[in-house]
Design an enzyme around this catalytic site. Structure first.
Site, PDB file in Angstrom:
ATOM      1  N   SER A 152       0.858  -1.281  -0.151  1.00  0.00           N
ATOM      2  CA  SER A 152      -0.058  -0.028  -0.139  1.00  0.00           C
ATOM      3  C   SER A 152       0.858   1.048   0.046  1.00  0.00           C
ATOM      4  O   SER A 152       1.513   1.294  -0.950  1.00  0.00           O
ATOM      5  CB  SER A 152      -0.973  -0.120   1.188  1.00  0.00           C
ATOM      6  OG  SER A 152      -1.805   0.905   1.265  1.00  0.00           O
ATOM      7  N   ASP A 371      -9.090  -5.766  -4.424  1.00  0.00           N
ATOM      8  CA  ASP A 371      -8.753  -4.880  -3.601  1.00  0.00           C
ATOM      9  C   ASP A 371      -9.551  -3.537  -3.658  1.00  0.00           C
ATOM     10  O   ASP A 371     -10.094  -3.197  -4.988  1.00  0.00           O
ATOM     11  CB  ASP A 371      -7.217  -4.333  -4.116  1.00  0.00           C
ATOM     12  CG  ASP A 371      -6.886  -3.383  -3.156  1.00  0.00           C
ATOM     13  OD1 ASP A 371      -7.540  -2.480  -2.455  1.00  0.00           O
ATOM     14  OD2 ASP A 371      -5.463  -3.243  -3.020  1.00  0.00           O
ATOM     15  N   HIS A 409      -6.859  -5.860  -0.201  1.00  0.00           N
ATOM     16  CA  HIS A 409      -5.959  -4.935  -0.233  1.00  0.00           C
ATOM     17  C   HIS A 409      -4.890  -5.481   0.795  1.00  0.00           C
ATOM     18  O   HIS A 409      -4.944  -5.635   2.065  1.00  0.00           O
ATOM     19  CB  HIS A 409      -6.422  -3.635   0.179  1.00  0.00           C
ATOM     20  CG  HIS A 409      -5.398  -2.545   0.494  1.00  0.00           C
ATOM     21  ND1 HIS A 409      -4.992  -2.308  -0.683  1.00  0.00           N
ATOM     22  CD2 HIS A 409      -4.933  -1.748   1.460  1.00  0.00           C
ATOM     23  CE1 HIS A 409      -3.941  -1.275  -0.506  1.00  0.00           C
ATOM     24  NE2 HIS A 409      -4.062  -1.005   1.024  1.00  0.00           N
TER      25      HIS A 409
END
Length: 490
Positions: A152, A371, A409
Protein backbone atom coordinates in the site's frame (compact mmCIF):
# COMPACT_ATOMS: atom_id res chain seq x y z
CA UNK A 1 29.08 -9.12 17.48
CA UNK A 2 27.43 -5.71 17.72
CA UNK A 3 29.70 -2.76 18.47
CA UNK A 4 27.62 -0.71 20.91
CA UNK A 5 30.31 1.88 21.48
CA UNK A 6 30.51 2.61 17.75
CA UNK A 7 26.75 2.96 17.60
CA UNK A 8 26.62 5.40 20.49
CA UNK A 9 29.44 7.44 18.96
CA UNK A 10 27.90 7.47 15.49
CA UNK A 11 27.82 10.91 13.91
CA UNK A 12 25.65 11.67 10.88
CA UNK A 13 24.63 15.03 9.38
CA UNK A 14 21.59 16.60 11.07
CA UNK A 15 21.02 13.37 12.96
CA UNK A 16 20.77 12.61 16.66
CA UNK A 17 21.21 9.13 18.09
CA UNK A 18 18.36 9.11 20.57
CA UNK A 19 18.93 5.67 22.05
CA UNK A 20 20.90 2.44 21.65
CA UNK A 21 19.14 -0.37 23.47
CA UNK A 22 20.27 -3.93 24.04
CA UNK A 23 17.19 -6.12 23.84
CA UNK A 24 17.63 -9.62 25.30
CA UNK A 25 15.05 -11.20 23.02
CA UNK A 26 11.76 -12.85 23.89
CA UNK A 27 9.26 -15.31 22.50
CA UNK A 28 8.71 -13.09 19.47
CA UNK A 29 12.20 -11.87 18.56
CA UNK A 30 15.84 -12.85 19.01
CA UNK A 31 18.35 -10.77 20.93
CA UNK A 32 18.93 -7.49 19.15
CA UNK A 33 20.29 -4.01 19.30
CA UNK A 34 17.61 -1.37 18.76
CA UNK A 35 18.60 2.11 17.68
CA UNK A 36 16.40 5.17 17.40
CA UNK A 37 17.49 8.22 15.42
CA UNK A 38 16.04 11.66 14.80
CA UNK A 39 16.86 13.38 11.51
CA UNK A 40 16.12 17.09 11.22
CA UNK A 41 16.23 19.71 8.51
CA UNK A 42 17.40 22.88 10.27
CA UNK A 43 15.52 25.39 8.14
CA UNK A 44 12.22 23.55 8.45
CA UNK A 45 12.56 21.95 11.86
CA UNK A 46 10.68 18.86 10.74
CA UNK A 47 11.95 15.79 12.63
CA UNK A 48 11.98 12.35 11.03
CA UNK A 49 12.16 9.39 13.40
CA UNK A 50 14.03 6.26 12.30
CA UNK A 51 14.16 2.89 14.04
CA UNK A 52 16.83 0.31 13.24
CA UNK A 53 16.83 -3.19 14.70
CA UNK A 54 19.91 -5.39 14.34
CA UNK A 55 20.28 -9.06 15.33
CA UNK A 56 23.06 -9.70 17.83
CA UNK A 57 23.79 -13.10 16.31
CA UNK A 58 23.06 -14.63 12.93
CA UNK A 59 22.93 -11.49 10.80
CA UNK A 60 22.35 -12.61 7.20
CA UNK A 61 24.32 -9.64 5.84
CA UNK A 62 21.16 -8.14 4.37
CA UNK A 63 19.30 -4.92 5.12
CA UNK A 64 15.52 -4.58 4.82
CA UNK A 65 13.66 -1.31 4.68
CA UNK A 66 10.00 -1.52 5.66
CA UNK A 67 7.08 0.69 4.73
CA UNK A 68 3.87 2.03 6.19
CA UNK A 69 0.20 2.04 5.25
CA UNK A 70 -2.39 4.74 4.72
CA UNK A 71 -0.99 7.95 6.20
CA UNK A 72 1.37 6.00 8.46
CA UNK A 73 4.93 6.40 7.27
CA UNK A 74 6.05 3.29 9.13
CA UNK A 75 6.40 1.73 12.55
CA UNK A 76 8.93 -0.30 14.57
CA UNK A 77 6.22 -2.96 14.80
CA UNK A 78 7.13 -3.91 11.22
CA UNK A 79 10.68 -4.85 12.24
CA UNK A 80 9.96 -8.05 14.16
CA UNK A 81 9.50 -10.26 11.10
CA UNK A 82 12.69 -9.25 9.30
CA UNK A 83 14.62 -9.43 12.57
CA UNK A 84 13.50 -13.03 13.06
CA UNK A 85 14.67 -13.79 9.53
CA UNK A 86 18.16 -12.45 10.26
CA UNK A 87 17.86 -9.05 8.62
CA UNK A 88 19.02 -5.72 9.94
CA UNK A 89 15.86 -3.70 9.39
CA UNK A 90 14.59 -0.14 9.58
CA UNK A 91 11.38 1.87 9.60
CA UNK A 92 10.54 5.57 9.72
CA UNK A 93 7.54 7.53 10.89
CA UNK A 94 7.68 9.46 7.61
CA UNK A 95 8.11 12.76 9.40
CA UNK A 96 4.99 12.60 11.58
CA UNK A 97 3.80 10.36 14.40
CA UNK A 98 0.86 8.03 14.01
CA UNK A 99 -1.49 7.07 11.17
CA UNK A 100 -3.41 10.34 10.80
CA UNK A 101 -3.15 13.11 8.19
CA UNK A 102 -3.04 16.04 10.62
CA UNK A 103 0.55 16.70 9.51
CA UNK A 104 -0.79 18.18 6.24
CA UNK A 105 -1.48 21.57 7.84
CA UNK A 106 0.79 23.64 10.04
CA UNK A 107 -0.24 25.63 13.11
CA UNK A 108 -1.57 28.43 10.90
CA UNK A 109 -3.71 26.13 8.77
CA UNK A 110 -1.37 26.26 5.79
CA UNK A 111 0.01 23.28 3.92
CA UNK A 112 3.05 21.97 5.78
CA UNK A 113 5.19 21.17 2.74
CA UNK A 114 8.29 19.95 4.60
CA UNK A 115 6.24 17.27 6.33
CA UNK A 116 4.29 16.46 3.17
CA UNK A 117 7.57 16.00 1.29
CA UNK A 118 8.93 13.88 4.12
CA UNK A 119 5.91 11.59 3.89
CA UNK A 120 6.09 11.59 0.11
CA UNK A 121 9.70 10.58 -0.45
CA UNK A 122 12.28 12.35 1.70
CA UNK A 123 11.96 10.27 4.89
CA UNK A 124 12.37 6.83 3.33
CA UNK A 125 15.57 7.83 1.54
CA UNK A 126 17.02 9.47 4.65
CA UNK A 127 16.02 6.40 6.68
CA UNK A 128 17.82 4.15 4.20
CA UNK A 129 21.04 6.17 4.22
CA UNK A 130 21.09 6.50 8.01
CA UNK A 131 20.17 2.86 8.62
CA UNK A 132 22.97 1.59 6.40
CA UNK A 133 25.39 3.74 8.38
CA UNK A 134 24.03 2.18 11.58
CA UNK A 135 24.52 -1.31 10.11
CA UNK A 136 28.11 -0.48 9.20
CA UNK A 137 28.83 0.92 12.66
CA UNK A 138 27.25 -2.10 14.33
CA UNK A 139 28.95 -4.87 12.36
CA UNK A 140 32.01 -3.15 10.94
CA UNK A 141 30.72 -3.66 7.39
CA UNK A 142 27.69 -2.68 5.39
CA UNK A 143 25.01 -4.99 4.03
CA UNK A 144 25.83 -7.14 1.02
CA UNK A 145 22.27 -6.70 -0.28
CA UNK A 146 19.45 -4.29 0.52
CA UNK A 147 15.74 -4.97 0.07
CA UNK A 148 12.58 -2.94 0.36
CA UNK A 149 9.41 -4.63 1.61
CA UNK A 150 6.12 -2.74 1.77
CA UNK A 151 2.46 -2.79 0.83
CA UNK A 152 0.00 0.00 0.00
CA UNK A 153 1.78 3.18 1.12
CA UNK A 154 4.77 0.90 1.68
CA UNK A 155 4.56 -0.26 -1.93
CA UNK A 156 4.52 3.35 -3.10
CA UNK A 157 7.51 4.14 -0.92
CA UNK A 158 9.49 1.27 -2.45
CA UNK A 159 8.80 2.33 -6.03
CA UNK A 160 9.60 5.93 -5.08
CA UNK A 161 13.01 4.72 -3.95
CA UNK A 162 13.60 2.82 -7.20
CA UNK A 163 12.66 5.89 -9.23
CA UNK A 164 14.37 8.64 -7.22
CA UNK A 165 17.28 6.78 -5.60
CA UNK A 166 17.98 3.68 -7.71
CA UNK A 167 21.10 2.85 -5.71
CA UNK A 168 19.34 2.50 -2.36
CA UNK A 169 17.95 -1.01 -2.85
CA UNK A 170 18.95 -4.08 -4.83
CA UNK A 171 15.41 -5.45 -4.70
CA UNK A 172 12.02 -3.83 -4.18
CA UNK A 173 8.95 -5.80 -3.12
CA UNK A 174 5.87 -3.61 -3.60
CA UNK A 175 2.41 -4.93 -2.78
CA UNK A 176 -0.78 -3.07 -3.78
CA UNK A 177 1.33 0.04 -4.38
CA UNK A 178 -0.38 3.43 -4.31
CA UNK A 179 1.51 4.44 -7.42
CA UNK A 180 -0.74 7.24 -8.64
CA UNK A 181 -1.38 8.63 -5.16
CA UNK A 182 -3.31 11.84 -5.98
CA UNK A 183 -5.61 10.10 -8.48
CA UNK A 184 -6.26 7.07 -6.29
CA UNK A 185 -6.86 8.96 -3.05
CA UNK A 186 -9.21 11.42 -4.73
CA UNK A 187 -11.05 8.72 -6.66
CA UNK A 188 -11.88 6.84 -3.47
CA UNK A 189 -14.65 9.33 -2.69
CA UNK A 190 -16.24 9.04 -6.13
CA UNK A 191 -18.82 6.41 -5.19
CA UNK A 192 -20.03 8.42 -2.22
CA UNK A 193 -20.36 11.54 -4.39
CA UNK A 194 -22.34 9.60 -6.99
CA UNK A 195 -24.72 8.15 -4.40
CA UNK A 196 -25.34 11.49 -2.72
CA UNK A 197 -25.78 13.49 -5.91
CA UNK A 198 -28.15 10.92 -7.43
CA UNK A 199 -30.09 10.49 -4.21
CA UNK A 200 -29.51 6.74 -4.23
CA UNK A 201 -27.52 5.40 -1.28
CA UNK A 202 -27.01 1.68 -1.82
CA UNK A 203 -27.13 -0.42 1.32
CA UNK A 204 -24.47 -2.94 2.32
CA UNK A 205 -26.86 -5.83 1.66
CA UNK A 206 -27.56 -4.59 -1.85
CA UNK A 207 -23.86 -4.12 -2.58
CA UNK A 208 -23.18 -7.65 -1.33
CA UNK A 209 -25.87 -9.05 -3.59
CA UNK A 210 -24.51 -7.10 -6.56
CA UNK A 211 -20.99 -8.37 -5.87
CA UNK A 212 -22.18 -11.98 -5.63
CA UNK A 213 -24.04 -11.65 -8.93
CA UNK A 214 -21.02 -10.15 -10.69
CA UNK A 215 -18.74 -12.89 -9.35
CA UNK A 216 -21.21 -15.52 -10.54
CA UNK A 217 -21.08 -14.06 -14.06
CA UNK A 218 -17.27 -13.99 -14.12
CA UNK A 219 -16.39 -17.01 -11.98
CA UNK A 220 -15.31 -19.61 -14.52
CA UNK A 221 -14.32 -17.30 -17.38
CA UNK A 222 -10.64 -16.97 -16.51
CA UNK A 223 -9.62 -20.23 -14.83
CA UNK A 224 -12.36 -22.69 -15.75
CA UNK A 225 -13.18 -23.37 -12.09
CA UNK A 226 -16.32 -22.43 -10.16
CA UNK A 227 -14.75 -21.32 -6.90
CA UNK A 228 -16.18 -17.87 -6.22
CA UNK A 229 -13.00 -16.17 -7.44
CA UNK A 230 -12.68 -13.95 -10.52
CA UNK A 231 -9.42 -15.07 -12.11
CA UNK A 232 -9.29 -12.56 -14.98
CA UNK A 233 -11.38 -9.54 -13.98
CA UNK A 234 -10.53 -7.44 -17.03
CA UNK A 235 -11.54 -10.31 -19.29
CA UNK A 236 -15.12 -10.49 -18.03
CA UNK A 237 -17.87 -8.45 -19.63
CA UNK A 238 -20.50 -8.02 -16.94
CA UNK A 239 -24.19 -7.66 -17.80
CA UNK A 240 -25.19 -5.23 -15.08
CA UNK A 241 -28.69 -4.85 -16.46
CA UNK A 242 -29.29 -8.45 -15.39
CA UNK A 243 -28.92 -7.33 -11.76
CA UNK A 244 -32.07 -5.20 -11.81
CA UNK A 245 -34.73 -6.90 -9.70
CA UNK A 246 -32.25 -9.15 -7.90
CA UNK A 247 -33.71 -9.90 -4.44
CA UNK A 248 -31.80 -8.75 -1.36
CA UNK A 249 -32.67 -8.42 2.37
CA UNK A 250 -33.25 -4.71 1.69
CA UNK A 251 -35.52 -5.24 -1.27
CA UNK A 252 -34.75 -5.85 -4.93
CA UNK A 253 -31.97 -4.03 -6.73
CA UNK A 254 -33.44 -1.11 -8.63
CA UNK A 255 -32.29 0.50 -11.83
CA UNK A 256 -30.98 3.39 -9.73
CA UNK A 257 -28.98 0.98 -7.53
CA UNK A 258 -27.45 -0.67 -10.58
CA UNK A 259 -26.65 2.72 -12.10
CA UNK A 260 -24.59 3.48 -8.98
CA UNK A 261 -22.82 0.12 -9.26
CA UNK A 262 -22.05 0.89 -12.91
CA UNK A 263 -20.64 4.32 -12.07
CA UNK A 264 -18.40 2.87 -9.37
CA UNK A 265 -17.11 0.25 -11.79
CA UNK A 266 -16.44 2.81 -14.51
CA UNK A 267 -14.60 5.07 -12.07
CA UNK A 268 -14.51 8.86 -11.88
CA UNK A 269 -15.44 10.78 -15.02
CA UNK A 270 -15.62 14.43 -15.94
CA UNK A 271 -19.02 15.94 -16.56
CA UNK A 272 -18.25 15.43 -20.26
CA UNK A 273 -17.73 11.70 -19.66
CA UNK A 274 -13.95 11.89 -20.06
CA UNK A 275 -11.87 9.40 -18.06
CA UNK A 276 -10.34 10.60 -14.79
CA UNK A 277 -9.38 7.38 -13.03
CA UNK A 278 -10.13 3.68 -12.75
CA UNK A 279 -13.03 2.16 -10.84
CA UNK A 280 -13.49 -1.17 -9.11
CA UNK A 281 -12.88 -4.21 -11.33
CA UNK A 282 -15.34 -7.14 -11.31
CA UNK A 283 -14.95 -9.11 -8.09
CA UNK A 284 -13.70 -6.26 -5.92
CA UNK A 285 -16.00 -5.62 -2.92
CA UNK A 286 -17.77 -2.33 -2.35
CA UNK A 287 -17.32 -2.38 1.44
CA UNK A 288 -14.97 0.16 2.99
CA UNK A 289 -15.34 3.01 0.53
CA UNK A 290 -19.08 2.86 -0.04
CA UNK A 291 -20.37 2.27 3.47
CA UNK A 292 -23.63 3.75 4.72
CA UNK A 293 -25.49 4.29 7.97
CA UNK A 294 -28.97 5.17 9.12
CA UNK A 295 -29.36 8.76 10.34
CA UNK A 296 -32.78 10.11 11.39
CA UNK A 297 -34.40 7.10 9.79
CA UNK A 298 -32.73 7.58 6.42
CA UNK A 299 -29.80 5.83 4.77
CA UNK A 300 -26.82 8.15 4.21
CA UNK A 301 -23.30 7.64 3.00
CA UNK A 302 -20.42 7.12 5.41
CA UNK A 303 -17.13 7.89 3.63
CA UNK A 304 -13.82 6.30 4.54
CA UNK A 305 -12.00 8.51 7.03
CA UNK A 306 -8.80 8.64 4.94
CA UNK A 307 -10.79 10.22 2.13
CA UNK A 308 -12.24 12.85 4.43
CA UNK A 309 -8.74 13.69 5.64
CA UNK A 310 -7.45 13.91 2.09
CA UNK A 311 -10.16 16.24 0.86
CA UNK A 312 -10.48 18.28 4.04
CA UNK A 313 -6.81 18.78 4.86
CA UNK A 314 -4.84 18.36 1.63
CA UNK A 315 -7.32 19.83 -0.86
CA UNK A 316 -9.80 22.14 0.92
CA UNK A 317 -7.26 22.96 3.67
CA UNK A 318 -10.16 23.12 6.09
CA UNK A 319 -10.36 20.65 9.02
CA UNK A 320 -14.10 21.37 9.23
CA UNK A 321 -14.79 20.75 5.53
CA UNK A 322 -18.15 19.05 4.94
CA UNK A 323 -18.04 16.38 2.26
CA UNK A 324 -21.79 16.70 1.77
CA UNK A 325 -21.16 19.97 -0.09
CA UNK A 326 -19.30 18.05 -2.78
CA UNK A 327 -20.95 17.47 -6.16
CA UNK A 328 -19.45 16.07 -9.36
CA UNK A 329 -18.50 19.56 -10.61
CA UNK A 330 -16.46 20.34 -7.51
CA UNK A 331 -15.13 16.79 -7.45
CA UNK A 332 -13.68 17.33 -10.92
CA UNK A 333 -11.97 20.53 -9.78
CA UNK A 334 -10.56 18.81 -6.69
CA UNK A 335 -9.29 15.95 -8.85
CA UNK A 336 -7.37 18.33 -11.12
CA UNK A 337 -6.02 20.18 -8.09
CA UNK A 338 -4.81 16.95 -6.52
CA UNK A 339 -2.95 15.81 -9.62
CA UNK A 340 -1.37 19.21 -10.25
CA UNK A 341 -0.48 19.95 -6.65
CA UNK A 342 0.72 16.60 -5.34
CA UNK A 343 1.96 14.38 -8.18
CA UNK A 344 5.54 15.61 -7.95
CA UNK A 345 5.62 14.97 -4.20
CA UNK A 346 3.42 11.96 -3.44
CA UNK A 347 3.20 9.93 -6.64
CA UNK A 348 5.47 7.03 -7.61
CA UNK A 349 4.36 6.94 -11.23
CA UNK A 350 7.57 7.71 -13.14
CA UNK A 351 7.91 4.80 -15.61
CA UNK A 352 11.59 5.48 -16.24
CA UNK A 353 13.24 2.77 -14.14
CA UNK A 354 16.23 2.54 -16.46
CA UNK A 355 18.75 3.63 -13.82
CA UNK A 356 17.41 1.06 -11.36
CA UNK A 357 17.56 -1.64 -14.04
CA UNK A 358 21.04 -0.70 -15.22
CA UNK A 359 22.53 -1.14 -11.77
CA UNK A 360 20.98 -4.60 -11.52
CA UNK A 361 17.92 -3.74 -9.42
CA UNK A 362 14.92 -6.06 -9.43
CA UNK A 363 11.31 -5.16 -8.63
CA UNK A 364 8.59 -7.64 -7.77
CA UNK A 365 5.09 -6.17 -7.63
CA UNK A 366 1.92 -7.95 -6.57
CA UNK A 367 -1.66 -6.79 -6.31
CA UNK A 368 -4.88 -8.41 -5.17
CA UNK A 369 -7.49 -8.39 -7.92
CA UNK A 370 -10.24 -7.87 -5.31
CA UNK A 371 -8.61 -4.82 -3.73
CA UNK A 372 -11.42 -2.47 -2.67
CA UNK A 373 -9.20 0.52 -1.88
CA UNK A 374 -6.42 0.65 -4.48
CA UNK A 375 -7.87 -0.58 -7.77
CA UNK A 376 -5.78 -3.19 -9.55
CA UNK A 377 -5.84 -1.20 -12.78
CA UNK A 378 -3.58 1.50 -11.36
CA UNK A 379 -0.75 -1.01 -10.99
CA UNK A 380 -1.47 -2.55 -14.39
CA UNK A 381 -1.40 0.98 -15.82
CA UNK A 382 2.07 1.55 -14.41
CA UNK A 383 3.35 -1.80 -15.70
CA UNK A 384 2.03 -1.00 -19.18
CA UNK A 385 3.68 2.42 -19.18
CA UNK A 386 7.03 1.01 -18.06
CA UNK A 387 6.84 -1.52 -20.90
CA UNK A 388 5.88 1.17 -23.36
CA UNK A 389 8.95 3.21 -22.38
CA UNK A 390 11.56 0.48 -21.89
CA UNK A 391 10.20 -2.33 -24.03
CA UNK A 392 8.55 -5.58 -22.97
CA UNK A 393 11.68 -7.76 -22.90
CA UNK A 394 13.79 -5.25 -21.02
CA UNK A 395 11.01 -4.67 -18.49
CA UNK A 396 10.43 -8.38 -17.93
CA UNK A 397 14.15 -8.80 -17.17
CA UNK A 398 13.92 -6.68 -14.00
CA UNK A 399 10.24 -5.99 -13.23
CA UNK A 400 7.50 -8.58 -12.73
CA UNK A 401 3.93 -8.11 -11.59
CA UNK A 402 1.81 -10.87 -10.06
CA UNK A 403 -1.97 -10.48 -9.80
CA UNK A 404 -3.66 -12.46 -7.01
CA UNK A 405 -7.29 -13.31 -7.92
CA UNK A 406 -9.81 -12.82 -5.14
CA UNK A 407 -7.28 -11.23 -2.79
CA UNK A 408 -8.06 -7.95 -1.06
CA UNK A 409 -5.91 -4.99 -0.11
CA UNK A 410 -2.53 -6.35 0.99
CA UNK A 411 -4.21 -9.67 1.79
CA UNK A 412 -7.50 -11.15 2.85
CA UNK A 413 -10.42 -11.79 0.55
CA UNK A 414 -11.75 -15.06 -0.81
CA UNK A 415 -8.76 -16.02 -2.94
CA UNK A 416 -5.60 -17.95 -2.06
CA UNK A 417 -2.99 -15.67 -0.48
CA UNK A 418 0.41 -15.07 -2.14
CA UNK A 419 3.41 -16.56 -0.33
CA UNK A 420 7.16 -16.46 -0.74
CA UNK A 421 7.37 -13.15 -2.59
CA UNK A 422 10.33 -11.80 -0.61
CA UNK A 423 12.18 -15.09 -0.89
CA UNK A 424 11.58 -15.09 -4.65
CA UNK A 425 12.93 -11.53 -4.90
CA UNK A 426 16.06 -12.46 -2.92
CA UNK A 427 16.67 -15.46 -5.17
CA UNK A 428 16.26 -13.25 -8.24
CA UNK A 429 18.66 -10.57 -6.97
CA UNK A 430 21.33 -12.85 -5.56
CA UNK A 431 21.19 -15.84 -7.91
CA UNK A 432 19.63 -14.47 -11.07
CA UNK A 433 16.66 -16.83 -10.96
CA UNK A 434 13.72 -14.73 -12.11
CA UNK A 435 10.37 -15.78 -10.56
CA UNK A 436 8.25 -17.63 -13.10
CA UNK A 437 5.47 -18.09 -10.56
CA UNK A 438 4.48 -17.52 -6.95
CA UNK A 439 2.48 -19.97 -4.90
CA UNK A 440 -0.77 -18.82 -3.32
CA UNK A 441 -2.29 -20.77 -0.44
CA UNK A 442 -5.74 -20.90 1.09
CA UNK A 443 -6.08 -22.05 4.70
CA UNK A 444 -9.04 -23.01 6.86
CA UNK A 445 -9.83 -21.84 10.37
CA UNK A 446 -7.24 -24.18 11.86
CA UNK A 447 -4.47 -22.94 9.59
CA UNK A 448 -4.43 -26.07 7.44
CA UNK A 449 -3.77 -25.52 3.73
CA UNK A 450 -6.92 -26.46 1.80
CA UNK A 451 -6.02 -25.14 -1.65
CA UNK A 452 -3.03 -23.86 -3.62
CA UNK A 453 -2.90 -21.89 -6.83
CA UNK A 454 0.01 -20.66 -8.96
CA UNK A 455 0.33 -16.97 -9.76
CA UNK A 456 2.08 -16.15 -13.02
CA UNK A 457 3.60 -12.85 -14.16
CA UNK A 458 1.04 -10.46 -15.67
CA UNK A 459 -0.67 -10.76 -18.08
CA UNK A 460 -0.70 -14.56 -17.71
CA UNK A 461 -3.34 -16.18 -15.52
CA UNK A 462 -3.61 -19.70 -14.13
CA UNK A 463 -6.17 -21.92 -15.89
CA UNK A 464 -7.22 -25.37 -14.77
CA UNK A 465 -5.97 -28.02 -17.18
CA UNK A 466 -9.21 -29.98 -16.87
CA UNK A 467 -7.53 -32.83 -15.08
CA UNK A 468 -6.32 -33.13 -11.52
CA UNK A 469 -7.61 -31.56 -8.33
CA UNK A 470 -8.71 -27.91 -8.86
CA UNK A 471 -7.47 -27.25 -5.32
CA UNK A 472 -3.92 -28.25 -6.31
CA UNK A 473 -1.60 -25.71 -7.96
CA UNK A 474 -0.13 -28.52 -10.08
CA UNK A 475 -3.44 -28.76 -11.96
CA UNK A 476 -3.03 -25.31 -13.53
CA UNK A 477 -1.12 -23.96 -16.51
CA UNK A 478 -0.44 -20.37 -17.58
CA UNK A 479 -2.56 -18.78 -20.32
CA UNK A 480 -2.59 -15.25 -21.64
CA UNK A 481 -4.96 -13.07 -19.67
CA UNK A 482 -6.47 -9.73 -20.57
CA UNK A 483 -4.15 -6.76 -20.73
CA UNK A 484 -5.23 -3.34 -19.56
CA UNK A 485 -5.94 -0.98 -22.43
CA UNK A 486 -4.60 2.41 -21.45
CA UNK A 487 -7.16 5.20 -21.73
CA UNK A 488 -6.42 8.18 -23.99
CA UNK A 489 -3.78 10.44 -22.53
CA UNK A 490 -2.13 7.76 -20.40
Amino acid sequence: MADLAALRALTLPDTTVDSVEEHPGDDATPASVRVQLTITHPAAGDPVTVWVWLPVEGWNERFQGTGGGGFLGGSPDALADPLRAGYAAAATDGGHPGPTASFALDGRGRLDWPRIRAFGHVAVHEMTVAAKAVVTACYGRGPRFSYWNGCSTGGRQGLTEAQRHPGDYDGVLAGAPVINYPQMQTAQLWGQVVMRERGTVVSAAKFEAALAAVVAQCDTAGDGVADGVVADPLGCTVDLDALVGLPTPDGPLTEADVAVVRAIGEGPRRRTGEFLWYGLPPGAPFAGLHDSEVVDGGLVGRPFVFDLWWFGLFLAQDPDWDWRTLGTDRFEAFFDQAVEQYSAVLAADDPDLSAFAERGGKALLWHGAADFGVPLQGTLDYHERVQRLLGADRTHAFLRLFVAPGVGHCGGGVGPQPTGALEALVDWVEHGRAPEQLLARQVDGTGAVVATRPLFPYPRVARWTGTGDPADAASYAPVEGTRLELPPGR
